[in-house]
Design a protein around this motif. Structure first.
Motif, PDB file in Angstrom:
ATOM      1  N   LEU A  24       0.637  -1.181   0.095  1.00  0.00           N
ATOM      2  CA  LEU A  24       0.246   0.139   0.199  1.00  0.00           C
ATOM      3  C   LEU A  24       0.948   1.194   0.123  1.00  0.00           C
ATOM      4  O   LEU A  24      -0.074   2.379  -0.707  1.00  0.00           O
ATOM      5  N   SER A  25       2.320   1.210   0.469  1.00  0.00           N
ATOM      6  CA  SER A  25       2.981   2.074   0.921  1.00  0.00           C
ATOM      7  C   SER A  25       3.552   2.891  -0.592  1.00  0.00           C
ATOM      8  O   SER A  25       4.135   3.768  -0.904  1.00  0.00           O
ATOM      9  N   ALA A  26       3.639   1.644  -1.631  1.00  0.00           N
ATOM     10  CA  ALA A  26       4.186   2.065  -2.545  1.00  0.00           C
ATOM     11  C   ALA A  26       3.032   2.576  -3.679  1.00  0.00           C
ATOM     12  O   ALA A  26       3.417   3.543  -4.000  1.00  0.00           O
ATOM     13  N   GLY A  27       2.150   1.778  -3.397  1.00  0.00           N
ATOM     14  CA  GLY A  27       0.848   2.625  -4.498  1.00  0.00           C
ATOM     15  C   GLY A  27       0.843   4.272  -3.972  1.00  0.00           C
ATOM     16  O   GLY A  27       0.543   5.131  -4.654  1.00  0.00           O
ATOM     17  N   ILE A  28       0.908   4.341  -3.074  1.00  0.00           N
ATOM     18  CA  ILE A  28       1.004   5.776  -2.203  1.00  0.00           C
ATOM     19  C   ILE A  28       2.400   6.079  -2.458  1.00  0.00           C
ATOM     20  O   ILE A  28       2.031   7.548  -2.876  1.00  0.00           O
ATOM     21  N   GLY A  29       3.396   6.146  -2.669  1.00  0.00           N
ATOM     22  CA  GLY A  29       4.447   6.631  -2.728  1.00  0.00           C
ATOM     23  C   GLY A  29       4.690   7.396  -4.960  1.00  0.00           C
ATOM     24  O   GLY A  29       4.831   8.195  -4.739  1.00  0.00           O
ATOM     25  N   VAL A  30       3.717   5.605  -5.272  1.00  0.00           N
ATOM     26  CA  VAL A  30       4.207   6.264  -6.676  1.00  0.00           C
ATOM     27  C   VAL A  30       3.316   7.569  -7.431  1.00  0.00           C
ATOM     28  O   VAL A  30       2.973   8.476  -8.585  1.00  0.00           O
ATOM     29  N   CYS A  31       1.833   7.404  -6.455  1.00  0.00           N
ATOM     30  CA  CYS A  31       0.836   7.784  -6.708  1.00  0.00           C
ATOM     31  C   CYS A  31       1.409   9.573  -6.517  1.00  0.00           C
ATOM     32  O   CYS A  31       0.604  11.363  -6.541  1.00  0.00           O
ATOM     33  N   ALA A  32       2.195   9.733  -4.877  1.00  0.00           N
ATOM     34  CA  ALA A  32       2.344  10.888  -4.322  1.00  0.00           C
ATOM     35  C   ALA A  32       2.861  11.966  -6.014  1.00  0.00           C
ATOM     36  O   ALA A  32       3.244  12.967  -5.865  1.00  0.00           O
ATOM     37  N   VAL A  33       4.161  10.607  -6.287  1.00  0.00           N
ATOM     38  CA  VAL A  33       5.304  11.142  -7.379  1.00  0.00           C
ATOM     39  C   VAL A  33       3.880  11.601  -8.543  1.00  0.00           C
ATOM     40  O   VAL A  33       4.292  13.670  -9.001  1.00  0.00           O
ATOM     41  N   ALA A  34       3.040  11.519  -8.988  1.00  0.00           N
ATOM     42  CA  ALA A  34       1.735  12.055 -10.124  1.00  0.00           C
ATOM     43  C   ALA A  34       1.307  12.909  -9.337  1.00  0.00           C
ATOM     44  O   ALA A  34       1.310  14.324 -10.008  1.00  0.00           O
ATOM     45  N   GLY A  35       1.341  13.153  -8.175  1.00  0.00           N
ATOM     46  CA  GLY A  35       0.468  14.341  -7.574  1.00  0.00           C
ATOM     47  C   GLY A  35       0.861  15.389  -6.414  1.00  0.00           C
ATOM     48  O   GLY A  35       0.932  16.684  -7.894  1.00  0.00           O
ATOM     49  N   PHE A  36       2.146  15.318  -6.757  1.00  0.00           N
ATOM     50  CA  PHE A  36       3.085  16.162  -6.691  1.00  0.00           C
ATOM     51  C   PHE A  36       3.592  16.888  -7.845  1.00  0.00           C
ATOM     52  O   PHE A  36       3.606  18.490  -8.587  1.00  0.00           O
ATOM     53  N   ALA A  37       3.847  16.450  -9.104  1.00  0.00           N
ATOM     54  CA  ALA A  37       4.262  16.611 -10.105  1.00  0.00           C
ATOM     55  C   ALA A  37       3.093  17.635 -11.114  1.00  0.00           C
ATOM     56  O   ALA A  37       3.181  18.559 -11.776  1.00  0.00           O
ATOM     57  N   LEU A  38       1.666  16.944 -10.356  1.00  0.00           N
ATOM     58  CA  LEU A  38       0.701  17.416 -10.825  1.00  0.00           C
ATOM     59  C   LEU A  38       0.228  19.097 -10.728  1.00  0.00           C
ATOM     60  O   LEU A  38      -0.007  20.214 -11.032  1.00  0.00           O
ATOM     61  N   VAL A  62       9.455  17.405  -6.480  1.00  0.00           N
ATOM     62  CA  VAL A  62       8.840  16.471  -7.360  1.00  0.00           C
ATOM     63  C   VAL A  62       8.769  15.040  -6.500  1.00  0.00           C
ATOM     64  O   VAL A  62       8.124  14.468  -5.351  1.00  0.00           O
ATOM     65  N   THR A  63      10.135  14.774  -6.282  1.00  0.00           N
ATOM     66  CA  THR A  63      10.399  13.145  -6.919  1.00  0.00           C
ATOM     67  C   THR A  63      10.981  13.427  -4.915  1.00  0.00           C
ATOM     68  O   THR A  63      10.713  12.334  -4.344  1.00  0.00           O
ATOM     69  N   THR A  64      11.622  14.241  -4.599  1.00  0.00           N
ATOM     70  CA  THR A  64      11.894  14.238  -3.683  1.00  0.00           C
ATOM     71  C   THR A  64      11.508  14.331  -1.798  1.00  0.00           C
ATOM     72  O   THR A  64      10.922  13.074  -1.137  1.00  0.00           O
ATOM     73  N   SER A  65       9.833  14.777  -2.447  1.00  0.00           N
ATOM     74  CA  SER A  65       9.398  14.485  -1.454  1.00  0.00           C
ATOM     75  C   SER A  65       8.181  13.385  -1.850  1.00  0.00           C
ATOM     76  O   SER A  65       7.939  12.936  -0.949  1.00  0.00           O
ATOM     77  N   VAL A  69       6.835  11.050   1.537  1.00  0.00           N
ATOM     78  CA  VAL A  69       6.002  10.649   1.850  1.00  0.00           C
ATOM     79  C   VAL A  69       5.610   9.167   1.904  1.00  0.00           C
ATOM     80  O   VAL A  69       4.800   8.575   2.222  1.00  0.00           O
ATOM     81  N   TRP A  70       6.777   8.346   0.890  1.00  0.00           N
ATOM     82  CA  TRP A  70       6.246   6.440   0.514  1.00  0.00           C
ATOM     83  C   TRP A  70       7.020   6.284   2.043  1.00  0.00           C
ATOM     84  O   TRP A  70       6.508   5.357   2.523  1.00  0.00           O
ATOM     85  N   ALA A  76       4.736   4.625   8.880  1.00  0.00           N
ATOM     86  CA  ALA A  76       3.449   4.266   9.538  1.00  0.00           C
ATOM     87  C   ALA A  76       2.933   3.222   9.388  1.00  0.00           C
ATOM     88  O   ALA A  76       2.385   1.922  10.632  1.00  0.00           O
ATOM     89  N   LEU A  77       2.314   2.444   8.196  1.00  0.00           N
ATOM     90  CA  LEU A  77       1.550   1.477   7.819  1.00  0.00           C
ATOM     91  C   LEU A  77       2.184  -0.274   8.843  1.00  0.00           C
ATOM     92  O   LEU A  77       1.783  -1.132   9.318  1.00  0.00           O
ATOM     93  N   GLU A  78       3.441  -0.183   8.558  1.00  0.00           N
ATOM     94  CA  GLU A  78       4.461  -1.468   9.017  1.00  0.00           C
ATOM     95  C   GLU A  78       4.044  -1.020  10.816  1.00  0.00           C
ATOM     96  O   GLU A  78       4.169  -2.450  10.817  1.00  0.00           O
ATOM     97  N   VAL A  79       4.382   0.106  11.390  1.00  0.00           N
ATOM     98  CA  VAL A  79       4.570   0.648  12.631  1.00  0.00           C
ATOM     99  C   VAL A  79       3.141  -0.576  13.347  1.00  0.00           C
ATOM    100  O   VAL A  79       2.525  -1.380  14.440  1.00  0.00           O
ATOM    101  N   ARG A  80       2.137  -0.241  12.301  1.00  0.00           N
ATOM    102  CA  ARG A  80       0.497  -0.576  12.849  1.00  0.00           C
ATOM    103  C   ARG A  80      -0.112  -1.550  12.631  1.00  0.00           C
ATOM    104  O   ARG A  80      -0.817  -2.127  13.312  1.00  0.00           O
ATOM    105  N   TRP A  81       0.985  -2.669  10.976  1.00  0.00           N
ATOM    106  CA  TRP A  81       0.345  -3.572  10.659  1.00  0.00           C
ATOM    107  C   TRP A  81       1.306  -5.181  10.539  1.00  0.00           C
ATOM    108  O   TRP A  81       1.251  -5.607  10.779  1.00  0.00           O
TER     109      TRP A  81
END
Lengths: 114, 190
Positions: A24-38, A62-65, A69-70, A76-81
């Motif tokens: 899930l975090s990889a999904g969030i990370g790749v979407c963050a690339v597109a989100g910050f670029a947009l 864009v890429t560092t941010s 985020v990723w 955070a997800l690792e600690v919870r799950w």
């Protein structure tokens, strides 16, 4: 006694939570690339804010941010799950949607429609 | 036989890191598909597990080297701005492409897509490596998780393929040039 405990521990399957967190975090990370670029493309202030390294321009921010985020999401997800069994089909579906969204949103003709 | 330092780094970035990464993708997918399938014959051995982790580790290193060298070494040369009144744009690939409507799309679509989509690759393959390290041979007992990893490796190959295709096309239309000469080989005189 110790051998018996080690054997039981090796036979116990690892909970899927840790894997789900990574996916899930990889999904969030790749979407963050597109989100910050947009965001950098649509908002001049954001574009200026994203210049972390001048020769590379906004791409550096864009890429560092997105990487930050990723990694934060992953931690955070690792600690919870990590010790839990989670609903992997739902988590996987969410990750795939985010992945497809990022592939589409990084394509300039589609991003320009927004 | 020589090339400039900028051409050399473009080659290292595109062919060395990116090209090798693309070559590795199918191997990772076949191994994940075949060896870690729940119905696969025979157990996943410690050697299989070690090989998979080493293979994905090498791919992860290549993916990060490809995006970092592209973003911080080659891309600044590509987007460099010429001085006022410059007429020779051959050392400024972005400006050279944008100077003609016939080539502007190579930048406005090609480079704009490539520079962002390429970053999906290291994120996806790092996740795949982490899952393989965490679960090892137990990945065979997690078929959905294995499918997710396979999906992300496939997505990383698509992203790297898109970046590689546009990179090659952009380089053929407006190569990054300049810098000192790097002597590769001495050819014999005819």
């Amino acid at each position: 006694m110790n051998d018996e405990r080690e054997l039981k521990s090796s036979l116990r399957p690892i909970p899927n939570g840790s894997g789900a967190a990574a996916v899930l975090s990889a999904g969030i990370g790749v979407c963050a690339v597109a989100g910050f670029a947009l965001a950098a493309d649509k908002m001049p202030a954001m574009q200026r804010l994203m210049i972390f390294y001048r020769p590379t321009g906004p791409l550096s921010g864009v890429t560092t941010s997105a990487v930050v985020v990723w990694l934060l999401a992953w931690g955070a997800l690792e600690v919870r799950w990590r010790r839990r069994e989670v609903n992997l089909p739902s988590v996987g579906a969410a990750a795939i949607v985010l992945l497809i969204l990022s592939l589409l949103l990084t394509f300039p003709p589609l991003a320009d429609l927004l | 036989m020589e090339m400039t330092t900028r051409e050399f780094w473009s080659m290292v970035h595109g062919v060395g890191f990116g090209g090798l990464y693309l070559l590795g993708c199918t191997g990772a997918m076949v191994e994940l598909w075949r060896r870690y399938a729940p119905s696969a014959a025979g157990a996943v051995t410690a050697a299989d597990e070690w090989f998979m982790q080493l293979y994905l580790g090498a791919m992860t290193v290549l993916a990060w080297l490809a995006v970092l060298s592209g973003t911080y070494i080659v891309y600044p040369w590509y987007r460099a701005a010429p001085g006022a009144g410059a007429t020779d744009l051959s050392r400024y690939p972005q400006r050279l492409l944008l100077a003609s409507p016939a080539t502007a799309g190579w930048h406005s679509i090609g480079m704009e897509w490539k520079e962002h989509v390429a970053w999906l690759t290291p994120i996806a393959i790092t996740m795949s490596l982490a899952v393989c390290v965490r679960y090892g041979k137990d990945l065979r007992n997690q078929p959905l998780l294995r499918s997710m990893v396979l999906g992300f490796v496939l997505a990383s190959m698509v992203a790297a393929g898109i970046a590689g295709f546009w990179g090659a096309e952009i380089t053929s239309h407006a190569p990054v040039r300049g810098g000192s000469a790097v002597q590769l080989l001495h050819g014999g005189s005819q």
